[in-house]
Design an enzyme around this catalytic site. Sequence first.
Site, PDB file in Angstrom:
ATOM      1  N   GLU A  24      26.200  15.562  21.581  1.00 15.30           N
ATOM      2  CA  GLU A  24      26.462  14.681  22.713  1.00 15.30           C
ATOM      3  C   GLU A  24      25.503  13.491  22.646  1.00 15.30           C
ATOM      4  OE1 GLU A  24      28.574  16.880  26.061  1.00 15.30           O
ATOM      5  OE2 GLU A  24      26.448  17.093  26.402  1.00 15.30           O
ATOM      6  N   ASN A  36      32.317  20.668  31.664  1.00  9.79           N
ATOM      7  CA  ASN A  36      31.027  20.757  32.354  1.00  9.79           C
ATOM      8  C   ASN A  36      31.178  20.058  33.703  1.00  9.79           C
ATOM      9  OD1 ASN A  36      28.396  20.670  33.218  1.00  9.79           O
ATOM     10  ND2 ASN A  36      27.687  19.235  31.634  1.00  9.79           N
ATOM     11  N   GLU A  51      20.898  15.944  30.246  1.00  8.61           N
ATOM     12  CA  GLU A  51      20.416  15.710  31.622  1.00  8.61           C
ATOM     13  C   GLU A  51      19.256  16.659  31.946  1.00  8.61           C
ATOM     14  OE1 GLU A  51      24.245  16.001  33.528  1.00  8.61           O
ATOM     15  OE2 GLU A  51      24.832  14.130  32.559  1.00  8.61           O
ATOM     16  N   HIS A  86      21.314  20.626  27.719  1.00  6.10           N
ATOM     17  CA  HIS A  86      22.088  19.407  28.019  1.00  6.10           C
ATOM     18  C   HIS A  86      21.107  18.236  28.174  1.00  6.10           C
ATOM     19  CE1 HIS A  86      24.623  16.537  30.124  1.00  6.10           C
ATOM     20  NE2 HIS A  86      25.660  17.199  29.649  1.00  6.10           N
ATOM     21  N   LYS A 119      29.041  19.931  36.028  1.00  4.21           N
ATOM     22  CA  LYS A 119      27.741  19.443  36.518  1.00  4.21           C
ATOM     23  C   LYS A 119      27.559  19.799  38.001  1.00  4.21           C
ATOM     24  CE  LYS A 119      28.119  15.764  33.174  1.00  4.21           C
ATOM     25  NZ  LYS A 119      27.571  14.513  32.656  1.00  4.21           N
ATOM     26  N   SER A 163      32.081  11.108  27.129  1.00  7.23           N
ATOM     27  CA  SER A 163      33.242  10.325  27.577  1.00  7.23           C
ATOM     28  C   SER A 163      34.541  10.693  26.857  1.00  7.23           C
ATOM     29  CB  SER A 163      32.955   8.827  27.459  1.00  7.23           C
ATOM     30  OG  SER A 163      31.859   8.477  28.291  1.00  7.23           O
ATOM     31  N   GLY A 184      28.898  10.068  30.275  1.00  6.08           N
ATOM     32  CA  GLY A 184      29.141   9.497  31.593  1.00  6.08           C
ATOM     33  C   GLY A 184      29.149   7.979  31.613  1.00  6.08           C
TER      34      GLY A 184
END
Length: 252
Positions: free
Chosen positions: A169, A10, A99, A97, A12, A215, A175
Site C-alpha cells: 500500500e 478495510n 495509518e 497499516h 477503518k 485508491s 485515500g
Amino acid sequence: MTRKPLIAGNWKMHKLLADAVSTALELKSLVANVTHCDIAIAPVFVHLKTLAERLEGSNIKIAAQNCSTETKHSAHTGEVAADMLKDIGVSYVIIGHSERRQYYCETDEMVNKKIKAALAAGLKAIVCVGETLSEREEGKLFEVVGRQLKFGLEGLTKNDMERIIIAYEPVWAIGTGKTATPDQAQQMHEFIRKNLAETHGIETAESTKILYGGSVKPENIKDLMEEPDIDGALVGGASLEASSFAQIINYR
Ligand code: PEP
C-alpha cells in the site's frame, strides 16, 4: 502456481452498527455466487462479533484492523489480544497499516510481535508495507519496503508464512484518489516476491498472496488484477458501499 485472489475491505473507523450490518448483508447477497476469490471485511473492533455472526456460513470472512503485541491476558488497558479475536469468529487481522504506523507510532518490531501473536492465535495476518511519497521521490521505495519486510517478517518459519498475506500500500495512494499504475504496482509486487524468495525460499514466495492497496475502485481493479504478481486488493473507501465493493470483487 495459482494463487486464489483475496479482496479485503478495510472499513477503518467508519459506520455505526446498524449501517455496518446492513452493508454487510447487502454485500452478502451481491457476492453470494463468487468463488473466484476470497472475500473479507474489516469493521471496527466493536462490530466484529455481530458481523461474524450475521455472515456465518457465507463466503465473506471477518478481519480485524489491529491486535495487541501481547499474547498473555494481562494489564494492557485498551488492547485486544489476538486469541480474543479468533474466539469471536475473526479469520484475518490487518497488521502494520500505514495509518497505524503513522498516527500510532507502530514500528517494524511491533508489527513483528503482532504478526507472531496473530499466528499463535490461529489467525491469518494481512501485513501492510509501503513507502511515502517523499521516500518514492528520493528513490528509497525498495529500501523502505525491503526493511519493512525484513524486520516485520523476522523469525517467521515456512509454516508461519502460509498464513501471511502481504499488502503493498503506497502511502501516497491511500485515500488520495491517486492509484499506483498497474506497472508501478507490479514492479513493487515483483520486488516483494523476489525478496520473499531470498528470505523464505521460492516455494513460499510463489504461494504468498500479495495484495495491492491504494485508491482501488471498480474502474481500476481489472487492470491491476491483470498483473502477474497482484493477487488481490485491500480496499478502503470503495469498500464502504456494498455495491462498489461488489463491483470490485466481480472485477472479471
Ligand atoms: C486502505 O486503507 O488500506 C486503503 C487502501 O484505502 P483507500 O482504498 O481508501 O485508498
